[in-house]
Design an enzyme around this catalytic site. Structure first.
Site, PDB file in Angstrom:
ATOM      1  N   LYS A 299       8.265   4.255  16.865  1.00 36.49           N
ATOM      2  CA  LYS A 299       6.845   4.631  16.945  1.00 36.49           C
ATOM      3  C   LYS A 299       5.944   3.454  16.572  1.00 36.49           C
ATOM      4  O   LYS A 299       4.803   3.364  17.049  1.00 36.49           O
ATOM      5  CB  LYS A 299       6.559   5.862  16.091  1.00 36.49           C
ATOM      6  CG  LYS A 299       6.872   5.735  14.614  1.00 36.49           C
ATOM      7  CD  LYS A 299       5.675   5.305  13.794  1.00 36.49           C
ATOM      8  CE  LYS A 299       6.017   5.157  12.328  1.00 36.49           C
ATOM      9  NZ  LYS A 299       4.870   4.703  11.517  1.00 36.49           N
TER      10      LYS A 299
ATOM     11  N   ALA B  86      -0.959   5.558   3.764  1.00 36.19           N
ATOM     12  CA  ALA B  86      -1.198   5.320   2.335  1.00 36.19           C
ATOM     13  C   ALA B  86      -2.670   5.471   1.980  1.00 36.19           C
ATOM     14  O   ALA B  86      -3.015   5.990   0.913  1.00 36.19           O
ATOM     15  CB  ALA B  86      -0.713   3.915   1.967  1.00 36.19           C
TER      16      ALA B  86
ATOM     17  N   GLU C  88       5.338  -3.807  10.994  1.00 44.47           N
ATOM     18  CA  GLU C  88       6.788  -3.627  11.173  1.00 44.47           C
ATOM     19  C   GLU C  88       7.200  -3.675  12.639  1.00 44.47           C
ATOM     20  O   GLU C  88       8.302  -4.103  12.973  1.00 44.47           O
ATOM     21  CB  GLU C  88       7.230  -2.300  10.560  1.00 44.47           C
ATOM     22  CG  GLU C  88       7.219  -2.261   9.042  1.00 44.47           C
ATOM     23  CD  GLU C  88       8.463  -2.858   8.413  1.00 44.47           C
ATOM     24  OE1 GLU C  88       9.146  -3.664   9.076  1.00 44.47           O
ATOM     25  OE2 GLU C  88       8.745  -2.528   7.246  1.00 44.47           O
TER      26      GLU C  88
ATOM     27  N   VAL D 239       2.076  -6.920   6.891  1.00 41.99           N
ATOM     28  CA  VAL D 239       3.209  -6.940   7.809  1.00 41.99           C
ATOM     29  C   VAL D 239       3.117  -5.764   8.778  1.00 41.99           C
ATOM     30  O   VAL D 239       3.015  -4.608   8.363  1.00 41.99           O
ATOM     31  CB  VAL D 239       4.547  -6.867   7.043  1.00 41.99           C
ATOM     32  CG1 VAL D 239       5.719  -6.778   8.017  1.00 41.99           C
ATOM     33  CG2 VAL D 239       4.697  -8.084   6.140  1.00 41.99           C
TER      34      VAL D 239
ATOM     35  N   ASN E 134       0.043  -1.523  12.825  1.00 43.74           N
ATOM     36  CA  ASN E 134       0.683  -1.900  14.093  1.00 43.74           C
ATOM     37  C   ASN E 134      -0.306  -1.795  15.249  1.00 43.74           C
ATOM     38  O   ASN E 134      -0.342  -2.659  16.121  1.00 43.74           O
ATOM     39  CB  ASN E 134       1.903  -1.000  14.340  1.00 43.74           C
ATOM     40  CG  ASN E 134       3.043  -1.329  13.408  1.00 43.74           C
ATOM     41  OD1 ASN E 134       3.732  -2.317  13.570  1.00 43.74           O
ATOM     42  ND2 ASN E 134       3.240  -0.498  12.385  1.00 43.74           N
TER      43      ASN E 134
ATOM     44  N   SER F 214       0.816  -1.211   0.000  1.00 41.94           N
ATOM     45  CA  SER F 214       0.000   0.000   0.000  1.00 41.94           C
ATOM     46  C   SER F 214       0.851   1.263   0.000  1.00 41.94           C
ATOM     47  O   SER F 214       0.518   2.238  -0.697  1.00 41.94           O
ATOM     48  CB  SER F 214      -0.952  -0.012   1.200  1.00 41.94           C
ATOM     49  OG  SER F 214      -0.245  -0.130   2.417  1.00 41.94           O
TER      50      SER F 214
ATOM     51  N   LYS G  22       9.949   1.707   7.508  1.00 44.61           N
ATOM     52  CA  LYS G  22       9.991   2.099   8.913  1.00 44.61           C
ATOM     53  C   LYS G  22      10.254   0.861   9.765  1.00 44.61           C
ATOM     54  O   LYS G  22       9.399   0.410  10.526  1.00 44.61           O
ATOM     55  CB  LYS G  22       8.700   2.816   9.297  1.00 44.61           C
ATOM     56  CG  LYS G  22       8.504   4.104   8.479  1.00 44.61           C
ATOM     57  CD  LYS G  22       7.270   4.873   8.848  1.00 44.61           C
ATOM     58  CE  LYS G  22       7.179   6.154   8.031  1.00 44.61           C
ATOM     59  NZ  LYS G  22       6.016   6.987   8.378  1.00 44.61           N
TER      60      LYS G  22
END
Length: 329
Positions: A192, A141, A282, A280, A257, A11, A107
């Protein structure tokens, strides 16, 4: 016409291609999946992510040929998950990026090696710091796809190069600014995501807005302590590249996340959460890297430690947050 390569089919890669192509850069877009490339050529949209975004193939050139995509471009934007960077770039020679500017839109950190993407590129592909940039800032995104007003920060040791790249991104709904803090921005972007996991876990455990506000404010102090020790310099951490990026990742409905953390807080196992999300997060990989790195640094990072213990040591989220809440102020 500027020639830019975008590496990745997710994305964020799709959003970046949208921005660049609408600014009439020639974008050579590498995607791993051959069927996705053919779909894009025939139907002019990414079948998996942000499928409502239509691309002008006069400016966008989809391809499965990594070497060809990199060779033709002056700017290389990496937008694959950190855990897959080594695999994605495996067919390139160690000097494939010579004379080019490489931009990390990732990131995360290289798992197990516990190094930043920029460090990896310098070590494995001899890309000097002066030819590297990082993209940061509160910019999901999904909102780029909707053309919501967004802001980006381009970190670099070479502010003029960062400024040139900003010109490729600036349009009616994206405002990009250069900043001479390559390493600080990159580390903050990694941490973050860990904090967003913590916020998601808290929400899954039915903690309220009051607690989350305290969690985020304590997280900012955690980031400040870490950056001061590992990469000391004067930083305005209230800026959008730092605090802004943290806030949107901690609170937004689009934050994968936060979503991942919420599922963990509600009782999902790591594996079941990963399967259901099919994206995913991160922060899952990042928390292990930061935790391992901090064994040497010994920075006081109670939130990072709590997330690590929950995800990797299988400590009960409810139990770990009972411990964590006594450490917050």
């Amino acid at each position: 016409m500027e020639k830019v390569a975008v590496i990745g089919g997710g994305s964020w890669a799709t959003a970046i291609v949208k921005i660049l192509s609408e600014n009439q850069s020639q974008v050579h877009w590498w995607m791993r999946n051959r069927d996705d490339v053919q779909h894009l050529i025939h139907y002019k949209h990414n079948p998996r992510y942000l499928s409502g975004v239509q691309f002008d193939l006069h400016y966008v050139k989809p391809s499965n040929d990594m070497k060809a995509v990199v060779e033709v471009a002056d700017w290389i934007i990496l937008a694959v998950p950190a855990a897959f960077v080594q695999l994605a770039l495996a067919d390139l020679s160690e000097y494939a990026f010579e004379g080019k500017v490489v931009v990390s839109a990732i990131k995360g950190m290289i798992p197990k090696q516990n190094i930043l993407i920029t460090e990896y590129l310098e070590r494995e592909y001899h890309v000097p710091n002066s030819h590297q940039l990082v993209i940061a800032g509160p910019c999901h995104a999904e909102e780029v796809a909707l053309e919501k007003q967004s802001y980006l920060t381009i970190g670099s040791h070479d502010i003029q190069t960062a400024g040139r790249f900003c010109e490729l991104l600036n349009n009616r709904y994206v405002k990009a600014n250069p900043l001479d803090d390559l390493d600080g921005i990159e580390y903050c972007a990694v941490i973050k995501n860990i904090i967003a996991l913590a916020c998601g876990i808290a929400r899954g455990l039915n903690y309220g807005d009051n607690f989350q506000a305290v969690l985020v404010s304590n997280a900012m102090q955690e980031i400040k302590r870490f950056l001061h020790l590992i990469m000391p310099m004067h930083r305005e951490l209230s800026g959008s590249a730092y605090l802004g990026d943290l806030l949107v990742t901690a609170y937004s409905q689009f934050s994968r996340n936060r979503t991942f953390g919420n599922m963990i807080g509600r009782g999902y196992t790591v594996k079941s959460a990963q399967i259901e999300m099919n994206m995913v997060a991160e922060g899952y990989f990042a928390v292990q890297s930061i935790y391992e790195l901090n064994k040497k640094l010994q920075v006081d990072m109670p939130i990072t430690t709590a997330v690590y213990l929950i995800l990797y040591e299988k400590i009960s989220p409810a139990v770990e947050f009972e411990i964590l809440k006594e450490k917050l102020k």
